[in-house]
Scaffold this active site. Structure first.
Site, PDB file in Angstrom:
ATOM      1  N   SER A 137       0.644  -1.063  -0.016  1.00  0.00           N
ATOM      2  CA  SER A 137      -0.025  -0.056  -0.129  1.00  0.00           C
ATOM      3  C   SER A 137       1.040   1.228  -0.118  1.00  0.00           C
ATOM      4  CB  SER A 137      -0.979   0.162   1.433  1.00  0.00           C
ATOM      5  OG  SER A 137      -1.591   1.257   1.222  1.00  0.00           O
ATOM      6  N   LYS A 163      -1.242  -1.047  -4.415  1.00  0.00           N
ATOM      7  CA  LYS A 163      -2.425  -0.194  -3.703  1.00  0.00           C
ATOM      8  C   LYS A 163      -2.023   1.321  -3.732  1.00  0.00           C
ATOM      9  CE  LYS A 163      -4.347  -0.519  -0.013  1.00  0.00           C
ATOM     10  NZ  LYS A 163      -4.884  -1.006   1.410  1.00  0.00           N
ATOM     11  N   LEU A 164      -2.760   1.996  -4.376  1.00  0.00           N
ATOM     12  CA  LEU A 164      -2.419   3.595  -4.281  1.00  0.00           C
ATOM     13  C   LEU A 164      -3.696   4.120  -3.326  1.00  0.00           C
ATOM     14  CD1 LEU A 164      -2.013   4.546  -7.973  1.00  0.00           C
ATOM     15  CD2 LEU A 164      -0.276   3.831  -6.376  1.00  0.00           C
ATOM     16  N   LYS A 165      -3.299   4.992  -2.278  1.00  0.00           N
ATOM     17  CA  LYS A 165      -4.018   5.545  -1.378  1.00  0.00           C
ATOM     18  C   LYS A 165      -4.525   6.849  -2.553  1.00  0.00           C
ATOM     19  CE  LYS A 165      -4.138   3.424   2.433  1.00  0.00           C
ATOM     20  NZ  LYS A 165      -5.214   2.803   2.971  1.00  0.00           N
ATOM     21  N   ASN A 192     -10.363   5.096   1.488  1.00  0.00           N
ATOM     22  CA  ASN A 192     -10.506   5.462   3.022  1.00  0.00           C
ATOM     23  C   ASN A 192     -11.778   6.288   3.156  1.00  0.00           C
ATOM     24  OD1 ASN A 192      -7.306   5.177   3.341  1.00  0.00           O
ATOM     25  ND2 ASN A 192      -8.438   3.557   4.523  1.00  0.00           N
ATOM     26  N   GLU A 215     -11.204   0.406  -3.212  1.00  0.00           N
ATOM     27  CA  GLU A 215     -11.479   0.070  -1.946  1.00  0.00           C
ATOM     28  C   GLU A 215     -12.056   1.194  -1.290  1.00  0.00           C
ATOM     29  OE1 GLU A 215      -9.014  -1.740   1.910  1.00  0.00           O
ATOM     30  OE2 GLU A 215      -7.913  -1.498   0.052  1.00  0.00           O
ATOM     31  N   ASP A 240     -13.563  -2.411   3.342  1.00  0.00           N
ATOM     32  CA  ASP A 240     -12.679  -2.599   4.296  1.00  0.00           C
ATOM     33  C   ASP A 240     -13.388  -2.157   5.457  1.00  0.00           C
ATOM     34  OD1 ASP A 240     -10.425  -2.284   6.155  1.00  0.00           O
ATOM     35  OD2 ASP A 240      -9.577  -0.921   4.917  1.00  0.00           O
ATOM     36  N   LYS A 264      -9.503  -7.411   7.949  1.00  0.00           N
ATOM     37  CA  LYS A 264      -8.497  -7.208   8.839  1.00  0.00           C
ATOM     38  C   LYS A 264      -8.739  -7.699  10.383  1.00  0.00           C
ATOM     39  CE  LYS A 264      -7.145  -2.843   6.737  1.00  0.00           C
ATOM     40  NZ  LYS A 264      -7.305  -1.212   6.783  1.00  0.00           N
ATOM     41  N   GLY A 292      -3.728  -4.416   6.168  1.00  0.00           N
ATOM     42  CA  GLY A 292      -2.861  -4.202   7.037  1.00  0.00           C
ATOM     43  C   GLY A 292      -3.113  -2.769   7.767  1.00  0.00           C
TER      44      GLY A 292
END
Length: 371
Positions: A137, A163-165, A192, A215, A240, A264, A292
Site C-alpha cells: 500500500s 495499491k494507491l491511496k 478510505n 477499496e 474494508d 483485517k 494491514g
C-alpha cells in the site's frame, strides 16, 4: 480448565521509515498496545490495531483501549475459571463493540493455547499454504513523480500488487500516470471513505484503468449507497472499514455492495471472527484478501497465518517489516524474490518480541494479575 494468571500491557512506539499519508491524515510512527496473556502453562501475544492520538480511522484508540482492557476486559478474564479459545469471546461479550480491544486479548489467549499445545496458528486454522502473495500500500505522495518513484521501488522489490491511496484531487490523473508506466500490473486504489455518491463520475473515469478494485470509496456505514455505486461502475468495489463482523460481510454481499472483501482480523474482533468472515465470503464466492494496519511483527505474524486460508486469493497488505520499520519488534519479515512471504510455522503465531527491542520501544507498561 485453563485460567488466565496475568495480563501484561505494553504501549510501544516505533518510527516509520517513511511518512504514510492517507485521505484522513499522515502517520510518522506506529504506536500500539500489546498484550501478553499468561495462562496456566503458556503465554501468548496480541497486538491492537487501534489508532493513536484520537479515534480517527476507527472508533477505537490506544488510550481508550488501554483503559477498557485494564478496567473491564482484563478483570473479566482474570476472574473467570476457564478461558480457552472456545470461551474467550463469550467472556468478553458483555461489552458491546470495541472489537479491536477484544481482538488483542482473544488473539493472545489463542496464541498461548496453541503454544502450550505445540501447534502453529496456521495449522490450527486448517490452512495448507506456507507462503502467501504480498502486495503493498502506497500513501499519497506530494507529486506524481514522487508516486511513480515509490511504485517503481516496490515493483523492483517484487510486490505482486500495488495499491494507491487516493483522495479527491489526487486520483484519476495519478492513477493514469501509473497505469501508463505499468500497463499490466495488478493495480488497485483505496479511498478510505473519502468520497460521496455524487463523485460517481470519478469512479467511472477510474473504470478505464483496469483496476483490480476500488477499496472503500464511500462512508463506512453506507452499504446501500455502495451497492448503488457498484451497480453504476465496472470495477469491483472492495469493502474494508464497512466490514466489522461476519454479519456485516453477509449484509454487504446480500446487498451487492461489494465484490471483494478486505479482512483485517484486528478490526473485526480477532482471528476467530476473521475466519468467520472468510467463510461467509467463501460460501458466496466473494474473494477476500488480508489488509494491514502498519502492524509490528506480532500482528504481521497473525495476519500471515490467516492469509494462508484458501479464499484469500488476492495479494494482501502483508508487506515486509522493512517497508515500515528500520527495526521491527520481532525478527523481521522478509519479502521473497517471487513476491511471497513465508508463514510462520512455530507454535502459536510463531514469533515473539525480542526482549531488548521491546524494552527500547515501550513507553508504558502495566501488569494485571488475579485477585
Amino acid at each position: 480448565m485453563s485460567r488466565v494468571e496475568s495480563i501484561e500491557l505494553a504501549l510501544v512506539e516505533l518510527p516509520l521509515v517513511r511518512p504514510f499519508r492517507v485521505s484522513f491524515g499522515t502517520s510518522t510512527g506506529k504506536q500500539c498496545v500489546l498484550a501478553r496473556v499468561r495462562l496456566d502453562d503458556a503465554e501468548g501475544w496480541g497486538e491492537c490495531v487501534a489508532d493513536d492520538g484520537f479515534p480517527g480511522f476507527s472508533g477505537e484508540w490506544n488510550e481508550g483501549v488501554w483503559a477498557l482492557v485494564r478496567d473491564v476486559l482484563a478483570p473479566a478474564l482474570l476472574a473467570a475459571d476457564d478461558v480457552t479459545s472456545d470461551t474467550v469471546e463469550d467472556r468478553l461479550r458483555f461489552v458491546r463493540g470495541n472489537p479491536m480491544a477484544k481482538a488483542t486479548l482473544i488473539d493472545a489467549v489463542l496464541d498461548a493455547e496453541l503454544r502450550a499445545a505445540g501447534r502453529s496458528l496456521v495449522s490450527w486454522l486448517g490452512a495448507e499454504r506456507r507462503a502467501v502473495p504480498c502486495g503493498v500500500s502506497i500513501g499519497i505522495a506530494d507529486t506524481t513523480d514522487e508516486l511513480r518513484a515509490h511504485v517503481d521501488e516496490h515493483l523492483a522489490q517484487g510486490y505482486q500488487r500495488i495499491k494507491l491511496k487516493i483522495m479527491p484531487g489526487t486520483d484519476v490523473e495519478r492513477v493514469a500516470a501509473i497505469r501508463r508506466d505499468h500497463p499490466d500490473i495488478l493495480l488497485s486504489v483505496d479511498a478510505n471513505a473519502a468520497y460521496e455518491p455524487k463523485d460517481v463520475d470519478t469512479f467511472r473515469a477510474l473504470d478505464e484503468f483496469g483496476l483490480l478494485m476500488i477499496e472503500q470509496p464511500l462512508h463506512y456505514e453506507d452499504l446501500v449507497r455502495h451497492a448503488a455505486l457498484q451497480a453504476a461502475i465496472r470495477t469491483p468495489i472492495c469493502l474494508d472499514e464497512s466490514i466489522r463482523s461476519a454479519a456485516d460481510a453477509a449484509a454487504a454481499i446480500d446487498l451487492g455492495a461489494c465484490r471483494i472483501i478486505n479482512i483485517k482480523q484486528g478490526r473485526v474482533g480477532g482471528v476467530l471472527e476473521a475466519r468467520r468472515v472468510h467463510d461467509v465470503a467463501a460460501a458466496a464466492g466473494v474473494p477476500v484478501w488480508c489488509g494491514g494496519m502498519l502492524e509490528t511483527g506480532i500482528g504481521r505474524a497473525t495476519n500471515l497465518a490467516l492469509a494462508a486460508l484458501p479464499n484469500f486469493t488476492l495479494p494482501g497488505d502483508t508487506s515486509a517489516s522493512a517497508r515500515y520499520f528500520a527495526e521491527d519488534l520481532t525478527e523481521p519479515f522478509v519479502l521473497e524474490p517471487d513476491g511471497t512471504m513465508a508463514v510462520p510455522d512455530g507454535p502459536g503465531i510463531g514469533v515473539v518480541p525480542r526482549p531488548e527491542r521491546l524494552e527500547a520501544c515501550t513507553v508504558r507498561h502495566e501488569v494485571l494479575t488475579r485477585a
